[in-house]
Design a protein around this motif. Sequence first.
Motif, short mmCIF file in Angstrom:
data_model
loop_
_atom_site.label_atom_id
_atom_site.label_comp_id
_atom_site.label_asym_id
_atom_site.label_seq_id
_atom_site.Cartn_x
_atom_site.Cartn_y
_atom_site.Cartn_z
N ILE A 282 -19.51 7.72 0.63
CA ILE A 282 -18.83 7.01 1.57
C ILE A 282 -18.19 5.92 0.88
CG2 ILE A 282 -18.37 5.99 3.83
CD1 ILE A 282 -20.46 7.92 5.09
N SER A 283 -19.05 5.17 0.18
CA SER A 283 -18.57 3.91 -0.34
C SER A 283 -18.03 4.14 -1.65
CB SER A 283 -20.01 3.31 -1.06
OG SER A 283 -20.63 4.21 -1.84
N SER A 284 -18.03 5.31 -2.27
CA SER A 284 -17.23 5.79 -3.44
C SER A 284 -15.77 6.16 -2.82
CB SER A 284 -17.69 6.89 -4.08
OG SER A 284 -18.91 6.41 -4.64
N LEU A 285 -15.77 6.76 -1.56
CA LEU A 285 -14.61 7.28 -1.02
C LEU A 285 -13.48 6.00 -0.74
CD1 LEU A 285 -14.10 10.23 1.12
CD2 LEU A 285 -13.14 8.04 1.88
N TRP B 173 0.51 -0.38 -5.67
CA TRP B 173 1.05 -1.95 -5.64
C TRP B 173 1.40 -2.18 -6.89
CZ3 TRP B 173 4.09 -4.96 -3.11
CH2 TRP B 173 4.03 -5.12 -1.73
N VAL B 174 0.54 -2.20 -7.95
CA VAL B 174 1.15 -2.60 -9.34
C VAL B 174 2.06 -1.82 -9.90
CG1 VAL B 174 0.14 -2.59 -11.77
CG2 VAL B 174 -1.21 -3.27 -9.74
N TYR B 175 2.29 -0.45 -9.57
CA TYR B 175 3.43 0.31 -10.01
C TYR B 175 4.66 -0.05 -9.29
CZ TYR B 175 1.72 2.64 -13.83
OH TYR B 175 1.31 2.92 -15.18
N VAL B 176 4.58 -0.20 -7.91
CA VAL B 176 5.87 -0.75 -7.34
C VAL B 176 6.26 -2.11 -7.76
CG1 VAL B 176 6.50 -1.76 -4.84
CG2 VAL B 176 4.90 0.39 -5.13
N LEU C 37 -8.74 1.36 -4.55
CA LEU C 37 -8.19 1.44 -6.04
C LEU C 37 -6.95 2.23 -6.11
CD1 LEU C 37 -8.42 0.99 -9.00
CD2 LEU C 37 -9.74 3.13 -9.09
N LEU C 38 -6.91 3.20 -5.31
CA LEU C 38 -5.55 3.72 -5.48
C LEU C 38 -4.37 2.83 -4.68
CD1 LEU C 38 -3.72 6.42 -5.84
CD2 LEU C 38 -4.48 7.40 -3.73
N PHE D 290 -10.73 10.91 -9.55
CA PHE D 290 -11.63 10.01 -8.57
C PHE D 290 -13.04 10.61 -8.30
CE2 PHE D 290 -7.38 9.18 -7.05
CZ PHE D 290 -7.24 7.61 -7.22
N ARG D 291 -13.42 12.01 -8.30
CA ARG D 291 -14.61 12.36 -8.30
C ARG D 291 -15.33 12.14 -9.82
NH1 ARG D 291 -18.51 16.23 -6.79
NH2 ARG D 291 -20.20 15.81 -7.86
N ILE D 292 -14.43 12.08 -10.79
CA ILE D 292 -15.10 12.09 -12.12
C ILE D 292 -15.41 10.60 -12.29
CG2 ILE D 292 -14.40 11.87 -14.59
CD1 ILE D 292 -12.85 14.36 -14.17
N LEU D 293 -14.62 9.62 -11.68
CA LEU D 293 -14.88 8.23 -11.87
C LEU D 293 -16.30 7.84 -11.14
CD1 LEU D 293 -11.34 6.79 -11.29
CD2 LEU D 293 -12.64 6.63 -13.35
#
Length: 294
Positions: free
Chosen positions: A133-136, A148-151, A142-143, A93-96
Motif C-alpha cells: 500500500i505504501s509503495s502504491l 507536473w514537471v512535464y507540464v 511520484l507520477l 512502478f512494480r520494478i521500482l
Amino acid sequence: MSSSPSPERPPRYRLNVAGLRITLLLVILGWTFAYNMLIKGQHPVRAFFKILDTISDDFVGGSAVALAVGCGIVIVFSVTKLYTQVIAHVYSFRILEDLVYDELFQKRYRRFFSRLMRIDEQPTPDTVFPTRISSLVLALCLLYTLSWVYVLLFSEALYFVCWSAGVRLPLRDPQSLLLVPMLAMAIPFSARVMAYIRYPYAQDYADFMPGALFVLLLVGAMGKLYGSSDHVFFLVQVFENREFLQSFLRNGAFLAFIPLFFEAAYWFTDMQRWETAQDELDSKPEQLNSEESV
C-alpha cells in the motif's frame, strides 16, 4: 601421442603509472607555457611563472559556464531519460518497488542506481501494480509530481518550437494559455498509453523527449549568455501575470492528475485480472482432488 600446444598468452607488462602521470603533467604545463607565449604574447620567463595563473584563471575559471551548462544537460538528460523509461515500460512502478526494497533498503546503493538506470532491462514481475500500500501511494505521488514537471517543461518547449518556427502565440487572457499545457501533457501521456497497449515502439517514441529538453536548455542558456531579448519565454509571461498564474496552476493541477487517474484505472483492471488468475490456480487442485476421490 603429442600433446597439443598450450594457447599463447598475451605478454605481461607492468603499468608505469608514475611515468604516465608525469607525461600528463608535462603535456599540460608545456601546452600552457606555449599558450602564454604564443596567444598572450608573454616573455618566456613571464610565461613560465604565469603557468599556474593561466590554469586557474583562464582554463578553470573560463570553463565554469561550459561546465555548468554541461552538468545541467547531464542532469536534465538523466532525469528525463529515466522518466521516459518509466512511462514506456508498463511494469516500471512494480520494478521500482522491487529495486527499492531489494537494493536501496539493503544499502546496496551502487547496485540500486546501476539497475535503476537500466530499468527496461530488469526481469518482468508478475504484476504491473506495486504490491504494498505504501509503495502504491508513493508511486502515484511520484507520477503526479513527474506529470507536473512535464507540464512545466513541455509547455515551455512547445512555446519555443512555435516561436522558432515563426508562429507567435500571444497570451491575451487566461483562456488563451490553456491549450499549451494541455498539449504538453499529451506528449508524455501518449507514451504511457503505448505502454498500456504493449506497443513495441513506445520506448522509441519516448526517447525524443530528452533531446527536446536538451535543445530547450541549450537555447535558453545561449540566449541568457548573449543577453538576447528576442526569445520570449512562456513560463516567464505566466508567472509575471497573477491572473495567468492562477489559471495555469488550476489547469495544471487537473492535467497532471489525468495520468494518475488512468494509471489507477489500469492497475485496478490488472488487479482484477490477477485475482481471477489466482482463483483459477487455486481451483485446479480442488478439481484434481475431487476427480481422484471419484
